[in-house]
Design a protein around this motif. Structure first.
Motif, PDB file in Angstrom:
ATOM      1  N   LEU A  47      43.174   8.140  62.934  1.00 25.01           N
ATOM      2  CA  LEU A  47      44.316   8.885  63.471  1.00 25.01           C
ATOM      3  C   LEU A  47      45.338   7.931  64.092  1.00 25.01           C
ATOM      4  CD1 LEU A  47      45.268  11.791  63.649  1.00 25.01           C
ATOM      5  CD2 LEU A  47      44.137  11.967  65.865  1.00 25.01           C
ATOM      6  N   ARG A  48      44.857   6.934  64.809  1.00 27.88           N
ATOM      7  CA  ARG A  48      45.767   5.945  65.422  1.00 27.88           C
ATOM      8  C   ARG A  48      46.497   5.117  64.362  1.00 27.88           C
ATOM      9  NH1 ARG A  48      43.908   1.713  68.337  1.00 27.88           N
ATOM     10  NH2 ARG A  48      45.980   1.458  69.175  1.00 27.88           N
ATOM     11  N   ASN A  49      45.782   4.733  63.319  1.00 26.09           N
ATOM     12  CA  ASN A  49      46.363   3.834  62.314  1.00 26.09           C
ATOM     13  C   ASN A  49      47.194   4.547  61.252  1.00 26.09           C
ATOM     14  OD1 ASN A  49      45.414   1.270  63.256  1.00 26.09           O
ATOM     15  ND2 ASN A  49      43.376   1.900  62.634  1.00 26.09           N
ATOM     16  N   LEU A  50      46.802   5.759  60.876  1.00 24.01           N
ATOM     17  CA  LEU A  50      47.493   6.459  59.786  1.00 24.01           C
ATOM     18  C   LEU A  50      48.308   7.654  60.255  1.00 24.01           C
ATOM     19  CD1 LEU A  50      44.646   6.566  57.102  1.00 24.01           C
ATOM     20  CD2 LEU A  50      46.514   4.906  57.301  1.00 24.01           C
ATOM     21  N   GLY A  51      47.954   8.208  61.414  1.00 21.39           N
ATOM     22  CA  GLY A  51      48.557   9.469  61.822  1.00 21.39           C
ATOM     23  C   GLY A  51      47.935  10.597  61.008  1.00 21.39           C
ATOM     24  N   TRP A  52      48.425  11.816  61.238  1.00 16.71           N
ATOM     25  CA  TRP A  52      47.877  12.972  60.516  1.00 16.71           C
ATOM     26  C   TRP A  52      48.571  13.072  59.167  1.00 16.71           C
ATOM     27  CZ3 TRP A  52      43.601  15.462  61.698  1.00 16.71           C
ATOM     28  CH2 TRP A  52      43.284  16.599  60.948  1.00 16.71           C
ATOM     29  N   ILE A  53      47.977  12.469  58.147  1.00 14.68           N
ATOM     30  CA  ILE A  53      48.555  12.448  56.801  1.00 14.68           C
ATOM     31  C   ILE A  53      47.896  13.528  55.942  1.00 14.68           C
ATOM     32  CG2 ILE A  53      49.137  10.003  56.906  1.00 14.68           C
ATOM     33  CD1 ILE A  53      46.595   9.507  55.164  1.00 14.68           C
ATOM     34  N   GLU A  54      48.508  13.806  54.799  1.00 14.93           N
ATOM     35  CA  GLU A  54      47.906  14.747  53.853  1.00 14.93           C
ATOM     36  C   GLU A  54      46.596  14.153  53.342  1.00 14.93           C
ATOM     37  OE1 GLU A  54      48.949  16.837  49.595  1.00 14.93           O
ATOM     38  OE2 GLU A  54      50.594  16.177  50.884  1.00 14.93           O
ATOM     39  N   PHE A  93      43.942  13.814  55.178  1.00 14.67           N
ATOM     40  CA  PHE A  93      43.306  13.054  56.264  1.00 14.67           C
ATOM     41  C   PHE A  93      41.820  13.359  56.374  1.00 14.67           C
ATOM     42  CE2 PHE A  93      41.791  12.550  60.579  1.00 14.67           C
ATOM     43  CZ  PHE A  93      42.232  11.285  60.918  1.00 14.67           C
ATOM     44  N   MET A  94      41.479  14.643  56.391  1.00  9.66           N
ATOM     45  CA  MET A  94      40.082  15.024  56.618  1.00  9.66           C
ATOM     46  C   MET A  94      39.159  14.501  55.517  1.00  9.66           C
ATOM     47  SD  MET A  94      39.981  16.375  59.551  1.00  9.66           S
ATOM     48  CE  MET A  94      38.353  17.091  59.640  1.00  9.66           C
ATOM     49  N   ALA A  95      39.576  14.573  54.271  1.00  7.72           N
ATOM     50  CA  ALA A  95      38.748  14.067  53.174  1.00  7.72           C
ATOM     51  C   ALA A  95      38.596  12.552  53.270  1.00  7.72           C
ATOM     52  CB  ALA A  95      39.360  14.448  51.820  1.00  7.72           C
ATOM     53  N   LEU A  96      39.695  11.859  53.578  1.00  6.21           N
ATOM     54  CA  LEU A  96      39.652  10.404  53.728  1.00  6.21           C
ATOM     55  C   LEU A  96      38.778  10.009  54.911  1.00  6.21           C
ATOM     56  CD1 LEU A  96      40.667   7.669  52.732  1.00  6.21           C
ATOM     57  CD2 LEU A  96      42.676   7.970  54.205  1.00  6.21           C
ATOM     58  N   TRP A  97      38.947  10.734  56.029  1.00 10.05           N
ATOM     59  CA  TRP A  97      38.126  10.452  57.205  1.00 10.05           C
ATOM     60  C   TRP A  97      36.649  10.674  56.907  1.00 10.05           C
ATOM     61  CZ3 TRP A  97      35.616  14.569  59.950  1.00 10.05           C
ATOM     62  CH2 TRP A  97      34.802  14.105  60.999  1.00 10.05           C
ATOM     63  N   PHE A  98      36.317  11.792  56.269  1.00 12.84           N
ATOM     64  CA  PHE A  98      34.920  12.091  55.966  1.00 12.84           C
ATOM     65  C   PHE A  98      34.309  10.999  55.096  1.00 12.84           C
ATOM     66  CE2 PHE A  98      31.419  14.170  53.715  1.00 12.84           C
ATOM     67  CZ  PHE A  98      30.693  14.650  54.796  1.00 12.84           C
ATOM     68  N   HIS A  99      35.051  10.539  54.094  1.00 12.53           N
ATOM     69  CA  HIS A  99      34.579   9.458  53.220  1.00 12.53           C
ATOM     70  C   HIS A  99      34.312   8.195  54.035  1.00 12.53           C
ATOM     71  CE1 HIS A  99      34.269   6.904  49.679  1.00 12.53           C
ATOM     72  NE2 HIS A  99      35.114   6.082  50.281  1.00 12.53           N
ATOM     73  N   ASN A 100      35.266   7.828  54.873  1.00 12.61           N
ATOM     74  CA  ASN A 100      35.103   6.615  55.690  1.00 12.61           C
ATOM     75  C   ASN A 100      34.006   6.780  56.735  1.00 12.61           C
ATOM     76  OD1 ASN A 100      37.009   4.784  54.564  1.00 12.61           O
ATOM     77  ND2 ASN A 100      38.618   6.083  55.395  1.00 12.61           N
ATOM     78  N   TRP A 101      33.868   7.982  57.271  1.00 14.70           N
ATOM     79  CA  TRP A 101      32.809   8.241  58.239  1.00 14.70           C
ATOM     80  C   TRP A 101      31.444   8.018  57.612  1.00 14.70           C
ATOM     81  CZ3 TRP A 101      31.488  13.823  60.164  1.00 14.70           C
ATOM     82  CH2 TRP A 101      30.403  13.775  61.047  1.00 14.70           C
TER      83      TRP A 101
END
Length: 95
Positions: A43-50, A52-60
């Motif tokens: 969130l700090r590095n990318l902001g709320w982008i389209e 986001f949740m799928a990308l975050w889940f993958h990285n998590w």
């Protein structure tokens, strides 16, 4: 009929024996910590982008794949360091 009912998680799934706590605690803790930290960093590095949740889940999931074994490896070291800082004389040592 058995007078002692086996504790269950839900449905008919029985709870794990107490010895499993040594694995389950780091499993849950590494899950929560890697999820929260990866979320905040993205969130700090990318902001709320389209997406986001799928990308975050993958990285998590990638973070958690590293975090869990690292926590398991470092836990004995953390216990020893804690023993240097905290009077554990009234505590039972972990098995």
């Amino acid at each position: 009929m058995d007078s002692q009912k086996t504790p269950v998680i839900f449905g008919n799934i029985p709870k794990l024996p107490a010895k499993w706590a040594l694995i389950i605690i780091p499993f849950i803790l590494s899950c929560l910590m890697s999820g929260i930290i990866s979320f905040i960093n993205m969130l700090r590095n990318l902001g709320w982008i389209e997406g986001f949740m799928a990308l975050w889940f993958h990285n998590w999931m990638i973070s958690w794949a590293f975090a869990f074994p690292i926590v398991l490896l470092l836990l004995p070291v953390v216990h020893k360091l804690t023993g240097l800082l905290v009077d554990m004389s009234g505590q039972q040592p972990p098995k």
